[in-house]
Design a protein around this motif. Structure first.
Motif, PDB file in Angstrom:
ATOM      1  N   ARG A  53      52.300  38.802  39.807  1.00  0.00           N
ATOM      2  CA  ARG A  53      51.264  39.615  39.194  1.00  0.00           C
ATOM      3  C   ARG A  53      50.719  38.924  37.951  1.00  0.00           C
ATOM      4  O   ARG A  53      51.487  38.393  37.147  1.00  0.00           O
ATOM      5  CB  ARG A  53      51.819  40.987  38.811  1.00  0.00           C
ATOM      6  CG  ARG A  53      50.773  41.894  38.169  1.00  0.00           C
ATOM      7  CD  ARG A  53      51.372  43.160  37.612  1.00  0.00           C
ATOM      8  NE  ARG A  53      50.393  43.803  36.744  1.00  0.00           N
ATOM      9  CZ  ARG A  53      50.698  44.574  35.721  1.00  0.00           C
ATOM     10  NH1 ARG A  53      51.953  44.794  35.423  1.00  0.00           N
ATOM     11  NH2 ARG A  53      49.756  45.114  34.969  1.00  0.00           N
ATOM     12  N   GLN A  54      49.400  38.922  37.834  1.00  0.00           N
ATOM     13  CA  GLN A  54      48.742  38.381  36.648  1.00  0.00           C
ATOM     14  C   GLN A  54      48.525  39.520  35.664  1.00  0.00           C
ATOM     15  O   GLN A  54      47.770  40.445  35.927  1.00  0.00           O
ATOM     16  CB  GLN A  54      47.396  37.753  37.017  1.00  0.00           C
ATOM     17  CG  GLN A  54      46.645  37.149  35.840  1.00  0.00           C
ATOM     18  CD  GLN A  54      47.348  35.916  35.297  1.00  0.00           C
ATOM     19  OE1 GLN A  54      47.745  35.040  36.053  1.00  0.00           O
ATOM     20  NE2 GLN A  54      47.509  35.865  33.975  1.00  0.00           N
ATOM     21  N   LEU A  55      49.197  39.478  34.526  1.00  0.00           N
ATOM     22  CA  LEU A  55      49.048  40.531  33.533  1.00  0.00           C
ATOM     23  C   LEU A  55      47.729  40.386  32.795  1.00  0.00           C
ATOM     24  O   LEU A  55      47.273  39.273  32.536  1.00  0.00           O
ATOM     25  CB  LEU A  55      50.210  40.486  32.529  1.00  0.00           C
ATOM     26  CG  LEU A  55      51.615  40.711  33.097  1.00  0.00           C
ATOM     27  CD1 LEU A  55      52.650  40.619  31.985  1.00  0.00           C
ATOM     28  CD2 LEU A  55      51.708  42.056  33.782  1.00  0.00           C
ATOM     29  N   PRO A  56      47.100  41.498  32.425  1.00  0.00           N
ATOM     30  CA  PRO A  56      45.837  41.439  31.685  1.00  0.00           C
ATOM     31  C   PRO A  56      45.963  40.670  30.377  1.00  0.00           C
ATOM     32  O   PRO A  56      45.009  40.045  29.915  1.00  0.00           O
ATOM     33  CB  PRO A  56      45.516  42.920  31.428  1.00  0.00           C
ATOM     34  CG  PRO A  56      46.224  43.654  32.512  1.00  0.00           C
ATOM     35  CD  PRO A  56      47.483  42.879  32.754  1.00  0.00           C
ATOM     36  N   ALA A  57      47.151  40.705  29.763  1.00  0.00           N
ATOM     37  CA  ALA A  57      47.358  40.029  28.482  1.00  0.00           C
ATOM     38  C   ALA A  57      47.412  38.516  28.620  1.00  0.00           C
ATOM     39  O   ALA A  57      47.341  37.796  27.623  1.00  0.00           O
ATOM     40  CB  ALA A  57      48.646  40.532  27.828  1.00  0.00           C
ATOM     41  N   GLY A  58      47.560  38.000  29.849  1.00  0.00           N
ATOM     42  CA  GLY A  58      47.552  36.550  30.022  1.00  0.00           C
ATOM     43  C   GLY A  58      48.654  35.976  30.877  1.00  0.00           C
ATOM     44  O   GLY A  58      48.382  35.211  31.804  1.00  0.00           O
ATOM     45  N   PRO A  59      49.944  36.322  30.637  1.00  0.00           N
ATOM     46  CA  PRO A  59      51.011  35.669  31.393  1.00  0.00           C
ATOM     47  C   PRO A  59      51.048  36.103  32.849  1.00  0.00           C
ATOM     48  O   PRO A  59      50.656  37.217  33.193  1.00  0.00           O
ATOM     49  CB  PRO A  59      52.280  36.130  30.666  1.00  0.00           C
ATOM     50  CG  PRO A  59      51.900  37.410  30.030  1.00  0.00           C
ATOM     51  CD  PRO A  59      50.465  37.256  29.635  1.00  0.00           C
ATOM     52  N   ARG A  60      51.490  35.211  33.699  1.00  0.00           N
ATOM     53  CA  ARG A  60      51.688  35.515  35.118  1.00  0.00           C
ATOM     54  C   ARG A  60      53.185  35.719  35.329  1.00  0.00           C
ATOM     55  O   ARG A  60      53.998  34.885  34.920  1.00  0.00           O
ATOM     56  CB  ARG A  60      51.175  34.372  35.990  1.00  0.00           C
ATOM     57  CG  ARG A  60      51.296  34.637  37.497  1.00  0.00           C
ATOM     58  CD  ARG A  60      50.650  33.512  38.288  1.00  0.00           C
ATOM     59  NE  ARG A  60      50.808  33.689  39.718  1.00  0.00           N
ATOM     60  CZ  ARG A  60      50.039  34.467  40.472  1.00  0.00           C
ATOM     61  NH1 ARG A  60      49.054  35.133  39.914  1.00  0.00           N
ATOM     62  NH2 ARG A  60      50.234  34.571  41.775  1.00  0.00           N
ATOM     63  N   VAL A  61      53.550  36.806  35.957  1.00  0.00           N
ATOM     64  CA  VAL A  61      54.958  37.123  36.153  1.00  0.00           C
ATOM     65  C   VAL A  61      55.252  37.289  37.636  1.00  0.00           C
ATOM     66  O   VAL A  61      54.357  37.585  38.436  1.00  0.00           O
ATOM     67  CB  VAL A  61      55.363  38.412  35.403  1.00  0.00           C
ATOM     68  CG1 VAL A  61      55.137  38.267  33.899  1.00  0.00           C
ATOM     69  CG2 VAL A  61      54.615  39.620  35.941  1.00  0.00           C
TER      70      VAL A  61
END
Length: 214
Positions: A53-61
């Motif tokens: 999942r690509q978080l809106p804040a920037g990091p991909r988890v």
């Protein structure tokens, strides 16, 4: 992020996870969730799912999701997985009163194994079966408050609030990291840093209401 679904047998944990994973790009559509007329095959021990999942804040988890069996004979197996989770979805069936009454037992079991650093989300599943409902949203919200948890209702059959449930849990884990309530550790698998990057300090997403918002 390591997370798991816990709850009594038959509440729809597997259907919930399959629906969420099917929401990833290129994933196959899951089979419809059985209603009151039939039950899905029970999970044997623990099953594993994952989704990036690509978080809106920037990091991909990458979410590592464990589907734990609700049967008593598998408890010794499922308890071992609680040690390596950052978040837990406590799932009950809104048409099954006993599954709701057992939520506090599941909550206590996770805490006894994992400790206070885990993030919980109370999930009332099968919200599409309104005519058979026996647990009100208000009652569930009160329980969630007592457990220090957010609350949401979902339906895997209607794909209602499924993405929102996992997004809420993921955002809460990220917020705990940002605030220092949860720390990355080499000896703990709940949150593992794959690509070294600073955790952003963006504000958390507003808590969602528990009612089904289809």
């Amino acid at each position: 992020f390591g997370s798991c679904c816990s709850g009594t047998r038959g509440v729809g944990k597997t259907a919930l996870l399959r629906r969420y994973v099917a929401g990833a790009p290129g994933a196959a559509e899951p089979e419809p969730e059985p209603g009151a007329e039939a039950e899905a095959e029970p999970t044997v021990g623990v099953e594993f799912y994952s989704r990036a999942r690509q978080l809106p804040a920037g990091p991909r988890v990458k979410l590592q999701l464990w589907d734990t069996a609700g049967q008593e004979r598998f408890r010794c197996i499922t308890r071992s997985f609680y040690r390596n989770v950052a978040g837990v979805l406590l799932v009950y069936d809104v048409t099954n009163r006993k599954s709701f009454e057992h939520i506090q037992d599941w909550h206590a079991e996770v805490l006894a194994t994992q400790g206070p650093k885990v993030i919980f989300l109370l999930v009332g599943h099968k919200s599409d079966l309104q005519s058979s409902r026996c647990v009100s949203s208000q009652e569930a919200e009160e329980l969630a408050t007592s457990l220090g948890s957010a609350f949401i209702e979902t339906s895997a059959r209607n794909n209602c609030n499924v993405e929102m449930a996992f997004d809420t849990l993921t955002d809460a884990i990220l917020q705990a990291l940002q605030q220092g309530d949860m720390e990355l550790g080499e000896d703990w698998g709940g949150v593992r840093l794959i690509h070294k990057a600073q955790v952003p300090s963006s504000p958390s997403r507003k808590q969602h209401a528990g009612l089904c918002q289809c």
